[in-house]
Design a protein around this motif. Structure first.
Motif, mmCIF file in Angstrom:
data_model
loop_
_atom_site.group_PDB
_atom_site.id
_atom_site.type_symbol
_atom_site.label_atom_id
_atom_site.label_comp_id
_atom_site.label_asym_id
_atom_site.label_seq_id
_atom_site.Cartn_x
_atom_site.Cartn_y
_atom_site.Cartn_z
ATOM 1 N N MET A 61 0.821 -1.203 0.000
ATOM 2 C CA MET A 61 0.000 0.000 0.000
ATOM 3 C C MET A 61 0.860 1.259 0.000
ATOM 4 S SD MET A 61 -3.097 -0.891 -0.286
ATOM 5 C CE MET A 61 -3.926 0.632 0.149
ATOM 6 N N THR A 62 2.018 1.191 0.680
ATOM 7 C CA THR A 62 2.904 2.350 0.731
ATOM 8 C C THR A 62 3.388 2.720 -0.660
ATOM 9 O OG1 THR A 62 3.630 1.744 2.950
ATOM 10 C CG2 THR A 62 5.012 3.268 1.724
ATOM 11 N N GLN A 63 3.738 1.695 -1.465
ATOM 12 C CA GLN A 63 4.200 1.953 -2.825
ATOM 13 C C GLN A 63 3.117 2.642 -3.640
ATOM 14 O OE1 GLN A 63 7.261 1.446 -4.350
ATOM 15 N NE2 GLN A 63 6.304 2.524 -6.060
ATOM 16 N N TYR A 64 1.873 2.137 -3.547
ATOM 17 C CA TYR A 64 0.786 2.742 -4.308
ATOM 18 C C TYR A 64 0.518 4.174 -3.858
ATOM 19 C CZ TYR A 64 -0.397 -1.587 -6.707
ATOM 20 O OH TYR A 64 -0.361 -2.699 -7.514
ATOM 21 N N ALA A 65 0.573 4.422 -2.551
ATOM 22 C CA ALA A 65 0.359 5.774 -2.049
ATOM 23 C C ALA A 65 1.422 6.716 -2.592
ATOM 24 C CB ALA A 65 0.371 5.770 -0.523
ATOM 25 N N THR A 66 2.675 6.272 -2.579
ATOM 26 C CA THR A 66 3.766 7.078 -3.125
ATOM 27 C C THR A 66 3.570 7.334 -4.613
ATOM 28 O OG1 THR A 66 5.304 6.164 -1.491
ATOM 29 C CG2 THR A 66 6.263 7.190 -3.448
ATOM 30 N N ASP A 67 3.145 6.286 -5.332
ATOM 31 C CA ASP A 67 2.923 6.430 -6.767
ATOM 32 C C ASP A 67 1.829 7.444 -7.075
ATOM 33 O OD1 ASP A 67 4.907 4.740 -7.525
ATOM 34 O OD2 ASP A 67 3.627 3.106 -8.174
ATOM 35 N N TYR A 68 0.742 7.415 -6.310
ATOM 36 C CA TYR A 68 -0.339 8.362 -6.566
ATOM 37 C C TYR A 68 0.118 9.804 -6.332
ATOM 38 C CZ TYR A 68 -4.000 4.907 -7.322
ATOM 39 O OH TYR A 68 -4.769 3.903 -7.842
ATOM 40 N N ILE A 69 0.940 10.002 -5.318
ATOM 41 C CA ILE A 69 1.483 11.341 -5.064
ATOM 42 C C ILE A 69 2.373 11.770 -6.230
ATOM 43 C CG2 ILE A 69 3.022 12.676 -3.587
ATOM 44 C CD1 ILE A 69 2.016 10.916 -1.248
ATOM 45 N N GLN A 70 3.258 10.868 -6.666
ATOM 46 C CA GLN A 70 4.148 11.183 -7.782
ATOM 47 C C GLN A 70 3.364 11.423 -9.065
ATOM 48 O OE1 GLN A 70 6.872 7.883 -7.941
ATOM 49 N NE2 GLN A 70 8.228 8.754 -6.382
ATOM 50 N N TYR A 71 2.347 10.587 -9.284
ATOM 51 C CA TYR A 71 1.542 10.711 -10.497
ATOM 52 C C TYR A 71 0.819 12.063 -10.532
ATOM 53 C CZ TYR A 71 -1.641 9.347 -14.250
ATOM 54 O OH TYR A 71 -2.335 9.282 -15.434
ATOM 55 N N THR A 72 0.251 12.453 -9.403
ATOM 56 C CA THR A 72 -0.438 13.739 -9.326
ATOM 57 C C THR A 72 0.523 14.882 -9.622
ATOM 58 O OG1 THR A 72 -1.996 12.868 -7.690
ATOM 59 C CG2 THR A 72 -1.781 15.264 -7.834
ATOM 60 N N TRP A 73 1.718 14.814 -9.063
ATOM 61 C CA TRP A 73 2.715 15.849 -9.309
ATOM 62 C C TRP A 73 3.119 15.861 -10.786
ATOM 63 C CZ3 TRP A 73 4.316 20.281 -8.391
ATOM 64 C CH2 TRP A 73 5.605 20.722 -8.726
ATOM 65 N N GLN A 74 3.248 14.671 -11.394
ATOM 66 C CA GLN A 74 3.593 14.599 -12.807
ATOM 67 C C GLN A 74 2.510 15.216 -13.686
ATOM 68 O OE1 GLN A 74 4.220 10.412 -13.394
ATOM 69 N NE2 GLN A 74 6.252 10.423 -12.467
ATOM 70 N N MET A 75 1.252 15.069 -13.281
ATOM 71 C CA MET A 75 0.163 15.708 -14.011
ATOM 72 C C MET A 75 0.250 17.223 -13.882
ATOM 73 S SD MET A 75 -1.751 13.415 -15.518
ATOM 74 C CE MET A 75 -3.314 14.244 -15.781
ATOM 75 N N LEU A 76 0.532 17.681 -12.667
ATOM 76 C CA LEU A 76 0.565 19.126 -12.409
ATOM 77 C C LEU A 76 1.765 19.803 -13.062
ATOM 78 C CD1 LEU A 76 -0.472 19.089 -8.649
ATOM 79 C CD2 LEU A 76 -1.860 19.906 -10.564
ATOM 80 N N ASN A 77 2.915 19.118 -13.077
ATOM 81 C CA ASN A 77 4.111 19.779 -13.613
ATOM 82 C C ASN A 77 4.283 19.579 -15.123
ATOM 83 O OD1 ASN A 77 5.264 17.217 -14.013
ATOM 84 N ND2 ASN A 77 6.547 17.330 -12.182
ATOM 85 N N GLY A 78 3.360 18.839 -15.742
ATOM 86 C CA GLY A 78 3.386 18.684 -17.194
ATOM 87 C C GLY A 78 4.211 17.523 -17.704
ATOM 88 N N PHE A 79 4.809 16.722 -16.807
ATOM 89 C CA PHE A 79 5.634 15.601 -17.251
ATOM 90 C C PHE A 79 4.821 14.618 -18.081
ATOM 91 C CE2 PHE A 79 7.050 11.206 -16.458
ATOM 92 C CZ PHE A 79 8.317 11.254 -17.006
ATOM 93 N N ARG A 80 3.623 14.269 -17.582
ATOM 94 C CA ARG A 80 2.789 13.304 -18.309
ATOM 95 C C ARG A 80 2.355 13.855 -19.664
ATOM 96 N NH1 ARG A 80 1.948 7.824 -16.499
ATOM 97 N NH2 ARG A 80 3.195 7.851 -14.608
ATOM 98 N N ALA A 81 2.007 15.107 -19.697
ATOM 99 C CA ALA A 81 1.621 15.724 -20.964
ATOM 100 C C ALA A 81 2.790 15.697 -21.948
ATOM 101 C CB ALA A 81 1.162 17.158 -20.731
ATOM 102 N N GLY A 82 3.999 15.915 -21.430
ATOM 103 C CA GLY A 82 5.179 15.865 -22.283
ATOM 104 C C GLY A 82 5.398 14.496 -22.887
ATOM 105 N N ILE A 83 5.165 13.444 -22.105
ATOM 106 C CA ILE A 83 5.277 12.074 -22.612
ATOM 107 C C ILE A 83 4.293 11.856 -23.750
ATOM 108 C CG2 ILE A 83 4.835 9.647 -22.051
ATOM 109 C CD1 ILE A 83 7.462 10.473 -20.941
ATOM 110 N N GLU A 84 3.048 12.308 -23.567
ATOM 111 C CA GLU A 84 2.025 12.115 -24.600
ATOM 112 C C GLU A 84 2.369 12.884 -25.872
ATOM 113 O OE1 GLU A 84 -0.160 9.884 -24.370
ATOM 114 O OE2 GLU A 84 -0.019 9.441 -22.221
ATOM 115 N N GLU A 85 2.908 14.082 -25.738
ATOM 116 C CA GLU A 85 3.326 14.843 -26.912
ATOM 117 C C GLU A 85 4.467 14.146 -27.634
ATOM 118 O OE1 GLU A 85 2.425 19.505 -26.262
ATOM 119 O OE2 GLU A 85 4.018 18.686 -24.976
#
Length: 266
Positions: A1-25
């Protein structure tokens, strides 16, 4: 559960900072470059985004470029749950970071359906594209047969596969690391190819590169196939490489495998 919690925090930050959008582009740019010798995406096309998922970034990017795009996925069924609400927020974040018009996120051409039995007429599309979905299809030949049917003669397929043989191929490690860099405590690299101590949480066909290439050649002209993204070179020790000698180093480190195929003109 700790890993998933950490991942969700990282994922949210990646959405906010544009990293995920950059991957899609980057994925969209790779697709356009691969297709350029065969099919220009600088003019409007009819496109099917196969197994487009809940977030649908490629669907939105292609629509914003002026194409007529349909998306099909079982996940396209409208639901009024907190999960669906969270994906709605994530889609809006993608749209904001990618500077997409609101029309690009519209649901009007989203179909809830089975990719193995496509609800479209023959020769309906100029291009079928799919990103990180083929590894989940349990009847790959049926899906390819349907893709061939709905493509017009000379139509193209551009497919990105998250390879099962890669370090993250079991889809049971971090979903926030693209590519995978670190392993959860106590987990061995390539566990899914070795002792399988971690369970799988999603369907996986476990196909290898040569199987995909051979099946694509049965249905299409396979114009190009290559590894577009790698991961895990730093995890591949001589001991692991010897243990997994049935797999090449190329297979073990190929995270994103791309196939570019064309339906014969006659």
């Amino acid at each position: 559960m700790t890993q998933y919690a950490t991942d969700y925090i990282q994922y949210t930050w990646q959405m906010l900072n544009g990293f995920r959008a950059g991957i899609e582009e980057w994925v969209a740019g790779t697709r356009e470059r691969d297709l350029a010798p065969y099919l220009s995406l600088r003019q409007p096309r009819r496109i099917l985004d196969l197994a487009n998922g809940r977030l649908r970034p490629q669907y939105a990017l292609l629509r914003s470029a002026g194409h007529t795009v349909y998306g099909i996925d079982l996940a396209n069924r409208p639901q009024a749950t907190w999960v669906d609400a969270s994906y709605t927020i994530a889609r809006r974040l993608y749209g904001f970071k990618l500077a997409l018009p609101s029309a690009a996120l519209a649901r009007d051409r989203l179909v809830c359906g089975n990719v193995g039995v496509l609800p479209f007429p023959d020769s309906s599309f100029d291009l079928v594209t799919s990103v990180a979905a083929f590894e989940h299809f349990l009847d790959v030949p049926a899906v390819l047969g349907e893709i061939r049917r709905v493509l017009r003669p000379g139509g193209m397929a551009w497919i990105w596969v998250h390879m099962f043989t890669s370090p993250s191929g079991g889809h049971n490690l971090s979903f926030a690391q693209l590519p995978l860099r670190t392993l959860p405590a106590g987990v061995q690299a390539w566990d899914h190819l070795r002792q399988r101590r971690l369970p799988f949480h999603v369907p996986l066909n476990e196909w290898r590169k040569h199987q995909y290439a051979a099946e694509f050649r049965r249905h299409f002209e396979l114009l190009k196939d290559y590894c577009a993204a790698r991961e895990g070179e730093h995890l591949l020790t001589p001991e692991i490489e010897a243990e997994l000698s049935d797999y090449s180093r190329d297979e073990l480190t190929c995270w994103g495998y791309v196939l570019v195929a064309r339906k014969p003109a006659i």
